[in-house]
Design a protein around this motif. Structure first.
Motif, PDB file in Angstrom:
ATOM      1  N   GLY A  22       0.824  -1.218   0.000  1.00 52.34           N
ATOM      2  CA  GLY A  22       0.000   0.000   0.000  1.00 52.34           C
ATOM      3  C   GLY A  22       0.852   1.258   0.000  1.00 52.34           C
ATOM      4  N   ALA A  23       1.914   1.241   0.820  1.00 55.82           N
ATOM      5  CA  ALA A  23       2.798   2.406   0.901  1.00 55.82           C
ATOM      6  C   ALA A  23       3.469   2.646  -0.454  1.00 55.82           C
ATOM      7  CB  ALA A  23       3.846   2.192   1.993  1.00 55.82           C
ATOM      8  N   GLU A  24       3.743   1.569  -1.157  1.00 50.84           N
ATOM      9  CA  GLU A  24       4.409   1.697  -2.453  1.00 50.84           C
ATOM     10  C   GLU A  24       3.468   2.212  -3.538  1.00 50.84           C
ATOM     11  OE1 GLU A  24       7.743   1.027  -3.028  1.00 50.84           O
ATOM     12  OE2 GLU A  24       7.319   1.917  -4.994  1.00 50.84           O
ATOM     13  N   VAL A  25       2.263   1.627  -3.604  1.00 51.85           N
ATOM     14  CA  VAL A  25       1.379   1.981  -4.728  1.00 51.85           C
ATOM     15  C   VAL A  25       0.443   3.163  -4.424  1.00 51.85           C
ATOM     16  CG1 VAL A  25       1.441  -0.367  -5.650  1.00 51.85           C
ATOM     17  CG2 VAL A  25      -0.486   0.311  -4.245  1.00 51.85           C
ATOM     18  N   GLN A  26       0.306   3.530  -3.153  1.00 52.18           N
ATOM     19  CA  GLN A  26      -0.571   4.647  -2.784  1.00 52.18           C
ATOM     20  C   GLN A  26      -1.934   4.539  -3.481  1.00 52.18           C
ATOM     21  OE1 GLN A  26       0.289   7.424  -0.714  1.00 52.18           O
ATOM     22  NE2 GLN A  26       1.991   6.129  -0.136  1.00 52.18           N
ATOM     23  N   PRO A  27      -2.688   3.499  -3.167  1.00 54.28           N
ATOM     24  CA  PRO A  27      -3.956   3.293  -3.884  1.00 54.28           C
ATOM     25  C   PRO A  27      -4.959   4.423  -3.624  1.00 54.28           C
ATOM     26  CG  PRO A  27      -3.566   1.527  -2.277  1.00 54.28           C
ATOM     27  CD  PRO A  27      -2.481   2.514  -2.102  1.00 54.28           C
ATOM     28  N   ASP A  28      -5.810   4.662  -4.614  1.00 54.18           N
ATOM     29  CA  ASP A  28      -6.897   5.628  -4.425  1.00 54.18           C
ATOM     30  C   ASP A  28      -8.009   5.010  -3.595  1.00 54.18           C
ATOM     31  OD1 ASP A  28      -6.083   7.913  -6.210  1.00 54.18           O
ATOM     32  OD2 ASP A  28      -5.851   6.187  -7.532  1.00 54.18           O
ATOM     33  N   ARG A  29      -8.169   3.689  -3.721  1.00 54.70           N
ATOM     34  CA  ARG A  29      -9.128   3.002  -2.851  1.00 54.70           C
ATOM     35  C   ARG A  29      -8.709   1.551  -2.632  1.00 54.70           C
ATOM     36  NH1 ARG A  29     -11.464   5.416  -6.770  1.00 54.70           N
ATOM     37  NH2 ARG A  29     -12.559   6.805  -5.370  1.00 54.70           N
ATOM     38  N   ASN A  30      -9.054   1.075  -1.424  1.00 56.80           N
ATOM     39  CA  ASN A  30      -8.786  -0.315  -1.061  1.00 56.80           C
ATOM     40  C   ASN A  30     -10.111  -1.045  -0.934  1.00 56.80           C
ATOM     41  OD1 ASN A  30      -5.963   0.048  -0.727  1.00 56.80           O
ATOM     42  ND2 ASN A  30      -6.322   0.947   1.293  1.00 56.80           N
ATOM     43  N   LEU A  31     -10.213  -2.160  -1.633  1.00 62.96           N
ATOM     44  CA  LEU A  31     -11.439  -2.958  -1.511  1.00 62.96           C
ATOM     45  C   LEU A  31     -11.123  -4.261  -0.784  1.00 62.96           C
ATOM     46  CD1 LEU A  31     -13.246  -2.670  -4.989  1.00 62.96           C
ATOM     47  CD2 LEU A  31     -13.358  -1.137  -3.026  1.00 62.96           C
ATOM     48  N   LEU A  32     -11.990  -4.620   0.129  1.00 67.35           N
ATOM     49  CA  LEU A  32     -11.854  -5.879   0.858  1.00 67.35           C
ATOM     50  C   LEU A  32     -12.733  -6.924   0.176  1.00 67.35           C
ATOM     51  CD1 LEU A  32     -10.860  -7.408   3.411  1.00 67.35           C
ATOM     52  CD2 LEU A  32     -12.894  -6.546   4.581  1.00 67.35           C
ATOM     53  N   PHE A  70      -7.855  -5.340   8.566  1.00 72.07           N
ATOM     54  CA  PHE A  70      -7.488  -4.664   7.320  1.00 72.07           C
ATOM     55  C   PHE A  70      -7.765  -3.164   7.414  1.00 72.07           C
ATOM     56  CE2 PHE A  70      -7.821  -8.962   5.305  1.00 72.07           C
ATOM     57  CZ  PHE A  70      -6.548  -8.995   4.759  1.00 72.07           C
ATOM     58  N   GLU A  71      -8.840  -2.835   8.084  1.00 73.89           N
ATOM     59  CA  GLU A  71      -9.178  -1.406   8.268  1.00 73.89           C
ATOM     60  C   GLU A  71      -8.044  -0.700   9.023  1.00 73.89           C
ATOM     61  OE1 GLU A  71     -11.332   0.647   7.241  1.00 73.89           O
ATOM     62  OE2 GLU A  71     -11.503   2.228   8.730  1.00 73.89           O
ATOM     63  N   ASP A  72      -7.580  -1.334  10.099  1.00 74.64           N
ATOM     64  CA  ASP A  72      -6.490  -0.741  10.885  1.00 74.64           C
ATOM     65  C   ASP A  72      -5.218  -0.613  10.051  1.00 74.64           C
ATOM     66  OD1 ASP A  72      -8.185  -0.637  13.014  1.00 74.64           O
ATOM     67  OD2 ASP A  72      -7.374  -2.416  14.025  1.00 74.64           O
ATOM     68  N   ALA A  73      -4.956  -1.623   9.217  1.00 73.78           N
ATOM     69  CA  ALA A  73      -3.693  -1.639   8.476  1.00 73.78           C
ATOM     70  C   ALA A  73      -3.696  -0.685   7.294  1.00 73.78           C
ATOM     71  CB  ALA A  73      -3.390  -3.056   7.997  1.00 73.78           C
ATOM     72  N   ILE A  74      -4.720  -0.746   6.461  1.00 73.22           N
ATOM     73  CA  ILE A  74      -4.665   0.024   5.209  1.00 73.22           C
ATOM     74  C   ILE A  74      -5.870   0.934   4.989  1.00 73.22           C
ATOM     75  CG2 ILE A  74      -3.145  -1.556   3.921  1.00 73.22           C
ATOM     76  CD1 ILE A  74      -5.723  -2.797   2.714  1.00 73.22           C
ATOM     77  N   GLY A  75      -6.943   0.737   5.775  1.00 66.39           N
ATOM     78  CA  GLY A  75      -8.170   1.516   5.551  1.00 66.39           C
ATOM     79  C   GLY A  75      -8.965   0.873   4.423  1.00 66.39           C
ATOM     80  N   ILE A  76     -10.208   0.553   4.685  1.00 66.37           N
ATOM     81  CA  ILE A  76     -11.041  -0.108   3.680  1.00 66.37           C
ATOM     82  C   ILE A  76     -12.092   0.885   3.179  1.00 66.37           C
ATOM     83  CG2 ILE A  76     -12.761  -1.945   3.302  1.00 66.37           C
ATOM     84  CD1 ILE A  76      -9.854  -2.959   3.538  1.00 66.37           C
ATOM     85  N   ASP A  77     -12.159   1.037   1.849  1.00 69.96           N
ATOM     86  CA  ASP A  77     -13.114   1.985   1.268  1.00 69.96           C
ATOM     87  C   ASP A  77     -14.363   1.305   0.745  1.00 69.96           C
ATOM     88  OD1 ASP A  77     -11.304   4.366   1.394  1.00 69.96           O
ATOM     89  OD2 ASP A  77     -10.073   3.040   0.167  1.00 69.96           O
ATOM     90  N   GLY A  78     -14.247   0.017   0.471  1.00 67.72           N
ATOM     91  CA  GLY A  78     -15.400  -0.684  -0.078  1.00 67.72           C
ATOM     92  C   GLY A  78     -15.182  -2.179   0.002  1.00 67.72           C
ATOM     93  N   VAL A  79     -16.262  -2.925  -0.215  1.00 64.22           N
ATOM     94  CA  VAL A  79     -16.222  -4.378  -0.090  1.00 64.22           C
ATOM     95  C   VAL A  79     -16.705  -5.005  -1.395  1.00 64.22           C
ATOM     96  CG1 VAL A  79     -17.376  -6.298   1.104  1.00 64.22           C
ATOM     97  CG2 VAL A  79     -16.524  -4.347   2.427  1.00 64.22           C
ATOM     98  N   ALA A  80     -16.075  -6.118  -1.771  1.00 63.43           N
ATOM     99  CA  ALA A  80     -16.592  -6.926  -2.880  1.00 63.43           C
ATOM    100  C   ALA A  80     -16.999  -8.269  -2.277  1.00 63.43           C
ATOM    101  CB  ALA A  80     -15.522  -7.124  -3.949  1.00 63.43           C
ATOM    102  N   ILE A  81     -18.239  -8.659  -2.468  1.00 73.47           N
ATOM    103  CA  ILE A  81     -18.704  -9.946  -1.939  1.00 73.47           C
ATOM    104  C   ILE A  81     -18.699 -10.953  -3.091  1.00 73.47           C
ATOM    105  CG2 ILE A  81     -20.511 -11.160  -0.662  1.00 73.47           C
ATOM    106  CD1 ILE A  81     -21.615  -8.504   0.220  1.00 73.47           C
ATOM    107  N   THR A  82     -17.998 -12.058  -2.897  1.00 71.68           N
ATOM    108  CA  THR A  82     -17.886 -13.060  -3.967  1.00 71.68           C
ATOM    109  C   THR A  82     -18.754 -14.286  -3.689  1.00 71.68           C
ATOM    110  OG1 THR A  82     -16.069 -14.190  -2.869  1.00 71.68           O
ATOM    111  CG2 THR A  82     -15.474 -12.396  -4.354  1.00 71.68           C
TER     112      THR A  82
END
Ligand code: GDP
Length: 290
Positions: A203-213, A230-242
């Motif tokens: 995450g630190a390397e790619v600096q994502p605009d959003r993180n999906l769990l 995951f929220e604590d580590a990188i921050g979650i902006d949205g979820v994908a349910i498979t």
């Protein structure tokens, strides 16, 4: 049409209210019980079900229906609005240049979802690329490359490297011309420090605009703890349910959404790259109640 989104037994109960000039506390209790039963069966967290029940009860009993609205239509509206509140609106996914990182446990469907999302963006007229940084799982590279080929999208990976951060860095450089870069990451059987540390570094390397769990629909209640880590580590902006094409209705993921104060972005409904839908509240509600 709103009524069609509700499960058939709930629809029946609501239909019994047709023609009533007043709706009693008992009627509301019956409706709430029906909803509770369906949601608990769909794996929705007990606390969330309780909040929803309280919301419906207090509004149905305290608020006056607007002039011209029948009591039945009023209750129906309250039920629907509270259910939309429970599942949330769809995560905003702007159709613009961006980097999206996927996180989740091993087997949740990250690699598949990465290719599906790339396919989805390509159908929206954007140029996506998948960057595969999973160096742990044997076969992740081949699977990811194959799926990116199926989706007819750009792919970057390095099967000879065991450094995910380096792959991510080189992947960004190699896919400079793409509009949307989807960065797939490694999962583990359970959460551990190594996984969290690795995804933080990517995450630190790619600096994502959003993180999906990415969460398997069958995950149930344990999705909540996973989401928090995951929220604590990188921050979650949205979820994908498979895996919503299976028997699970995906209600367990709502606890993760609540926990991370996020929303649902995508639903996975099969194994091919085309089996992806944008989350949309009414369809998901009918799935939960159906
Ligand atoms: P990862 O370990 O998180 O990257 O998970 P994968 O993407 O490899 O998915 C694990 C398994 O789940 C694979 O066999 C996929 O084909 C399957 N899978 C992923 N998404 C779906 C889905 O929406 N429906 C179905 N039926 N299978 C899925």
């Amino acid at each position: 049409m709103v009524l069609d989104d509700l499960g058939s037994s709930l629809r029946g109960t609501l239909d019994d209210l047709r023609g009533k000039s007043r709706i009693s506390e008992e009627d509301i209790e019956d409706i709430v019980k029906e909803i509770q039963r369906s949601l608990l069966q769909a794996d929705v967290d007990v606390g969330l079900v309780q909040d929803l029940s309280d919301g419906i009860k207090s509004r149905a009993l305290d608020e006056e229906p607007p002039a011209g609205t029948t009591p039945r239509d009023w209750v129906l509206r309250i039920v629907y609005e509270e259910l939309v509140d429970l599942v949330g609106e769809s995560t905003e996914i702007p159709l613009e240049n961006q980097t999206i990182m996927l996180a989740g446990l091993y087997g949740s469907g990250k690699t598949t979802t990465a290719a599906k999302m790339a396919w989805w963006f390509s159908k929206k007229g954007l140029r996506p690329a998948v960057i595969q940084t999973d160096t742990d799982r044997p076969g992740a590279y081949d699977q990811s490359k194959q799926m990116a080929d199926n989706a007819e999208v750009e792919f970057y990976g390095d099967e000879d490297s065991n450094d995910p951060v380096e792959i991510a860095r080189e992947g960004l450089a190699a896919t400079e011309d793409a509009d949307v870069r989807i960065v797939d990451t490694a999962g583990r059987d359970g959460l551990n420090e190594e996984l969290i540390d690795q995804i933080e570094r990517i995450g630190a390397e790619v600096q994502p605009d959003r993180n999906l769990l990415v969460i398997d629909a069958a995950m149930g209640q344990s999705a909540k703890d996973q989401a928090q880590e995951f929220e604590d580590a990188i921050g979650i902006d949205g979820v994908a349910i498979t895996k919503l094409d299976g028997t699970a209705k995906g209600g367990g993921a709502l606890a993760a959404v609540d926990q991370t104060d996020s929303t649902i972005a995508f639903l996975g409904t099969g194994e091919t790259v085309k089996d992806i839908e944008r989350f949309e509240p009414s369809g998901f509600i009918s799935r939960l109640l159906g």
